[in-house]
Enzyme design. Structure first.
Site, PDB file in Angstrom:
ATOM      1  N   GLY A 221      -2.570  -3.300  -4.467  1.00  0.00           N
ATOM      2  CA  GLY A 221      -3.903  -2.693  -4.851  1.00  0.00           C
ATOM      3  C   GLY A 221      -4.249  -1.445  -5.026  1.00  0.00           C
ATOM      4  N   THR A 223      -3.832   2.808  -4.485  1.00  0.00           N
ATOM      5  CA  THR A 223      -3.195   3.931  -3.841  1.00  0.00           C
ATOM      6  C   THR A 223      -3.962   4.500  -2.641  1.00  0.00           C
ATOM      7  OG1 THR A 223      -2.317   4.675  -5.590  1.00  0.00           O
ATOM      8  CG2 THR A 223      -2.274   6.092  -4.062  1.00  0.00           C
ATOM      9  N   THR A 225      -6.112   2.198  -0.277  1.00  0.00           N
ATOM     10  CA  THR A 225      -4.870   1.572   0.387  1.00  0.00           C
ATOM     11  C   THR A 225      -3.544   1.079   0.986  1.00  0.00           C
ATOM     12  OG1 THR A 225      -7.065   0.310   0.138  1.00  0.00           O
ATOM     13  CG2 THR A 225      -5.128  -1.075   1.820  1.00  0.00           C
ATOM     14  N   GLU A 243       2.783  -2.190  -4.583  1.00  0.00           N
ATOM     15  CA  GLU A 243       2.412  -2.335  -5.569  1.00  0.00           C
ATOM     16  C   GLU A 243       0.557  -1.737  -5.852  1.00  0.00           C
ATOM     17  OE1 GLU A 243       1.032  -2.163  -8.626  1.00  0.00           O
ATOM     18  OE2 GLU A 243       1.395  -4.693  -9.220  1.00  0.00           O
ATOM     19  N   CYS A 277      -2.948  -3.908 -12.886  1.00  0.00           N
ATOM     20  CA  CYS A 277      -2.088  -3.164 -13.096  1.00  0.00           C
ATOM     21  C   CYS A 277      -0.955  -2.114 -13.925  1.00  0.00           C
ATOM     22  CB  CYS A 277      -1.546  -3.438 -11.520  1.00  0.00           C
ATOM     23  SG  CYS A 277      -0.346  -4.166 -11.890  1.00  0.00           S
TER      24      CYS A 277
HETATM   25  P1  NDP Z   1      -7.599  -3.007  -2.672  1.00  0.00           P
HETATM   26  O1  NDP Z   1      -6.748  -1.760  -2.572  1.00  0.00           O
HETATM   27  O2  NDP Z   1      -9.001  -2.273  -1.380  1.00  0.00           O
HETATM   28  O3  NDP Z   1      -7.915  -4.054  -2.267  1.00  0.00           O
HETATM   29  C1  NDP Z   1      -6.599  -4.810  -1.794  1.00  0.00           C
HETATM   30  C2  NDP Z   1      -6.911  -5.591  -1.082  1.00  0.00           C
HETATM   31  O4  NDP Z   1      -6.192  -5.205   0.258  1.00  0.00           O
HETATM   32  C3  NDP Z   1      -7.437  -6.501  -0.381  1.00  0.00           C
HETATM   33  O5  NDP Z   1      -7.539  -7.718  -0.068  1.00  0.00           O
HETATM   34  C4  NDP Z   1      -8.354  -5.490  -0.062  1.00  0.00           C
HETATM   35  O6  NDP Z   1      -9.386  -6.534   0.907  1.00  0.00           O
HETATM   36  C5  NDP Z   1      -7.213  -5.249   1.174  1.00  0.00           C
HETATM   37  N1  NDP Z   1      -7.272  -4.167   1.440  1.00  0.00           N
HETATM   38  C6  NDP Z   1      -8.048  -3.633   1.228  1.00  0.00           C
HETATM   39  N2  NDP Z   1      -8.485  -2.282   2.926  1.00  0.00           N
HETATM   40  C7  NDP Z   1      -7.121  -2.864   3.242  1.00  0.00           C
HETATM   41  C8  NDP Z   1      -6.476  -2.156   4.452  1.00  0.00           C
HETATM   42  N3  NDP Z   1      -7.056  -0.723   5.264  1.00  0.00           N
HETATM   43  N4  NDP Z   1      -5.595  -2.580   5.294  1.00  0.00           N
HETATM   44  C9  NDP Z   1      -4.985  -3.581   4.852  1.00  0.00           C
HETATM   45  N5  NDP Z   1      -5.491  -4.520   3.502  1.00  0.00           N
HETATM   46  C10 NDP Z   1      -6.432  -3.941   3.253  1.00  0.00           C
HETATM   47  O7  NDP Z   1      -8.248  -2.763  -3.753  1.00  0.00           O
HETATM   48  P2  NDP Z   1      -9.506  -2.564  -4.865  1.00  0.00           P
HETATM   49  O8  NDP Z   1     -10.251  -3.873  -4.797  1.00  0.00           O
HETATM   50  O9  NDP Z   1     -11.128  -2.105  -3.666  1.00  0.00           O
HETATM   51  O10 NDP Z   1     -10.435  -2.162  -5.501  1.00  0.00           O
HETATM   52  C11 NDP Z   1      -9.928  -0.234  -6.075  1.00  0.00           C
HETATM   53  C12 NDP Z   1      -9.005  -0.041  -6.871  1.00  0.00           C
HETATM   54  O11 NDP Z   1      -7.325  -0.511  -6.436  1.00  0.00           O
HETATM   55  C13 NDP Z   1      -9.489  -0.192  -8.610  1.00  0.00           C
HETATM   56  O12 NDP Z   1      -9.925   0.606  -8.790  1.00  0.00           O
HETATM   57  C14 NDP Z   1      -8.318  -0.106  -9.495  1.00  0.00           C
HETATM   58  O13 NDP Z   1      -8.089   1.090 -10.147  1.00  0.00           O
HETATM   59  C15 NDP Z   1      -7.029  -0.915  -7.498  1.00  0.00           C
HETATM   60  N6  NDP Z   1      -7.192  -2.123  -8.084  1.00  0.00           N
HETATM   61  C16 NDP Z   1      -5.099  -1.868  -8.564  1.00  0.00           C
HETATM   62  C17 NDP Z   1      -4.864  -3.538  -8.278  1.00  0.00           C
HETATM   63  C18 NDP Z   1      -3.145  -3.112  -9.008  1.00  0.00           C
HETATM   64  O14 NDP Z   1      -2.644  -4.700  -9.245  1.00  0.00           O
HETATM   65  N7  NDP Z   1      -2.331  -2.389  -8.561  1.00  0.00           N
HETATM   66  C19 NDP Z   1      -5.246  -4.212  -8.554  1.00  0.00           C
HETATM   67  C20 NDP Z   1      -6.924  -4.032  -7.651  1.00  0.00           C
HETATM   68  C21 NDP Z   1      -7.464  -3.264  -7.990  1.00  0.00           C
HETATM   69  P3  NDP Z   1     -10.906  -6.820   0.892  1.00  0.00           P
HETATM   70  O15 NDP Z   1     -10.654  -6.717  -0.859  1.00  0.00           O
HETATM   71  O16 NDP Z   1     -11.570  -8.004   0.678  1.00  0.00           O
HETATM   72  O17 NDP Z   1     -11.237  -5.463   0.942  1.00  0.00           O
END
Ligand code: NDP
Length: 469
Positions: A221, A223, A225, A243, A277
């Site tokens: 997800g 950076t 988070t 990642e 990503c």
């Molecule tokens: P997040 O990092 O918020 O979400 C990724 C996962 O982490 C989701 O399941 C989310 O839950 C969960 N999460 C959120 N907060 C927490 C926490 N404090 N502790 C543990 N888990 C948590 O990504 P976003 O979906 O908000 O996307 C934001 C940005 O991230 C995008 O704009 C993009 O730039 C980047 N991104 C990168 C990805 C990659 O493949 N590396 C994939 C997606 C996004 P929930 O969504 O249910 O809140």
């Protein structure tokens, strides 16, 4: 089972809190997702604790066989899984999209089953003898994003199961049905309790990370988070694989044939409509071939159909959510204000129901434009002209992320020289973003740490134990 309706019925909650889920292409309601809370997480942890010792005690071949049966189950449900994925995530059925993603899930399960993790004899000199073994950690948390909601889940789940762990997965709140459906299909063949899913938002993810039951957190997800997870994991000394995405640079050297590379450049950047990503997110092109590359790329980009994912003609879809649409829109508007030349796209229909943002190429951008230095995670590629490869290398390395990068050249050795100077976990030559289940994958700098895939990926969901003597 395995019709679309049966798949959806199997994951539709019959009691407890729930919420509707909508198609990002049409805004139609497609299903209902449960909203789990801390008590559901605690119940899942109890079930995992009950199941994991028996799973770990199986011999390795039995777990390999189980992963092959899981792959069979995914293949048997492939079309309904792809349809649900397309409707919830938005990605088209065709092209390197929904069917491709479901196929990759089965392939990854099989490759994970096929990978050996031999006991390593690290010293055997007549005096000393030591072996390195890899043991199960126990319980692994798998926290996934919304862009590749099935494939990324499998990347976390398959190796963790293979190494004898139980897994609790949390899909993104944006794509809960895809994650739940995949796990429901896997659970048609896996023993009860070794793989479970909880659905909820970031607060549930945070509760998982804070729970001392989890010895390892697999996270893909943002950076932002990722940093929170690092802090939270300190209390339990939980192991992490992070990642965190990036802002991958591609450097085109002056000796390329622009027409020959245009198609691969396009898919390197626009796979999954840019929501990937390790997609190519900023392109540096040498002066000598700049105009020809921009023209060739523009021609390919203009010919790629975008639309509702269930239409077999389309290969590009909507952004999965409005938040991401707003990010792309802002960055493109700033790029125009910075003097960028719109080659293709850049003119979204702001009144449309779906989250469609047109395929966009912006050329002639200054290297510090926000579209270049911030991650767009969508279908808008900035193109920057350079005249000295040293300058391109410096620009590629200037950001604080480093997941992937690519070098494009007719001279493989020259490209490899440039590759060794790029600060990225993977550097592709004449392609961008391809992953392989036997090739380790991971980022440097703020793109995270830890490796996935291959034997390194399996070791990362295990604890090393030395037997000395
Ligand atoms: P997040 O990092 O918020 O979400 C990724 C996962 O982490 C989701 O399941 C989310 O839950 C969960 N999460 C959120 N907060 C927490 C926490 N404090 N502790 C543990 N888990 C948590 O990504 P976003 O979906 O908000 O996307 C934001 C940005 O991230 C995008 O704009 C993009 O730039 C980047 N991104 C990168 C990805 C990659 O493949 N590396 C994939 C997606 C996004 P929930 O969504 O249910 O809140």
């Amino acid at each position: 089972m395995n019709s679309y309706d049966e798949l959806l019925a199997a994951i539709t909650p019959t009691s407890g809190p729930s919420r509707d889920v909508f198609d990002p292409a049409t805004a139609e309601r497609i299903g209902t997702a449960p909203v789990h809370d801390a008590s559901m997480l605690a119940a899942a942890v109890d079930a995992a604790h009950a199941a994991q010792p028996g799973w770990a005690a199986l011999d390795d071949q039995a777990r390999r066989d189980a992963l092959h049966r899981a792959a069979d189950a995914v293949e048997a449900a492939a079309e309904p899984l792809a349809l649900l994925l397309s409707r919830e995530q938005g990605k088209p059925l065709n092209g390197p999209n929904a069917r491709f993603e479901v196929g990759a899930c089965a392939a990854w399960l099989r490759a994970t089953a096929a990978t050996d993790v031999p006991v390593e004899v690290v010293v055997d000199d007549g005096t000393d003898y030591a072996e390195l073994h890899y043991r199960p950690i126990g319980l692994v948390a798998a926290i996934t994003p919304w862009n590749w909601p099935m494939m990324i889940a499998i990347w976390q789940i398959a190796p963790a199961l293979r190494m004898g762990n139980a897994v609790i997965a949390k899909p993104s709140e944006h794509t809960p049905l895809s994650g739940l459906a995949l796990i429901s299909v896997l659970n048609q063949v896996l023993p009860a309790g070794v793989l479970q899913a909880v659905a909820g938002d970031g607060a549930l993810g945070a509760a998982m990370v804070a729970d001392p039951a989890f010895g390892k957190i697999m996270f893909t997800g943002s950076t932002a988070t990722g940093k929170k997870i690092i802090s939270s994991s300190a209390e339990n000394v939980a192991r992490l694989t992070l990642e965190l995405g990036g802002n991958d640079a591609g450097i085109v050297l002056p000796d390329v044939d622009p027409a020959a590379i245009a198609q691969d450049l396009f898919w390197g950047a626009f796979i999954n409509t840019g929501q990937t990503c390790a997609a190519l997110k900023r392109l540096y092109v040498h002066d000598d071939v700049y105009d020809a590359v921009v023209d060739a790329l523009g021609e390919v980009a203009s010919a790629m159909p975008m639309g509702v994912g269930t239409d077999e003609n389309n290969v590009l879809g909507p952004l999965q959510n409005r938040m991401q649409w707003e990010i792309v829109d802002r960055l493109v508007e700033e790029a125009k204000a910075d003097g960028g030349r719109v080659v293709v796209g850049g003119n979204p229909d702001r009144e449309a129901r779906g989250n469609f943002y047109p395929t966009t190429l912006i050329a002639d951008l200054p290297s510090d434009s926000a579209l270049v230095v911030e991650e767009q995670f969508g279908p808008a590629l900035p193109i920057v002209r350079y005249s000295d490869v040293e300058e391109a290398i410096a620009l590629a390395n200037a950001l604080d992320v480093g997941l992937g990068a690519s070098v494009w050249s007719a001279d493989r050795e020259r490209a490899r020289e440039v590759a060794t100077r790029l600060e990225a976990g993977t550097v592709w030559i004449n392609s961008h973003g391809g992953v392989h289940p036997f090739i380790p994958f991971g980022g440097v700098k703020k793109s995270g740490y830890g490796l996935e895939f291959g034997v390194e990926g399996l070791k990362s969901v295990a604890v090393p134990q030395v037997i000395n003597g």
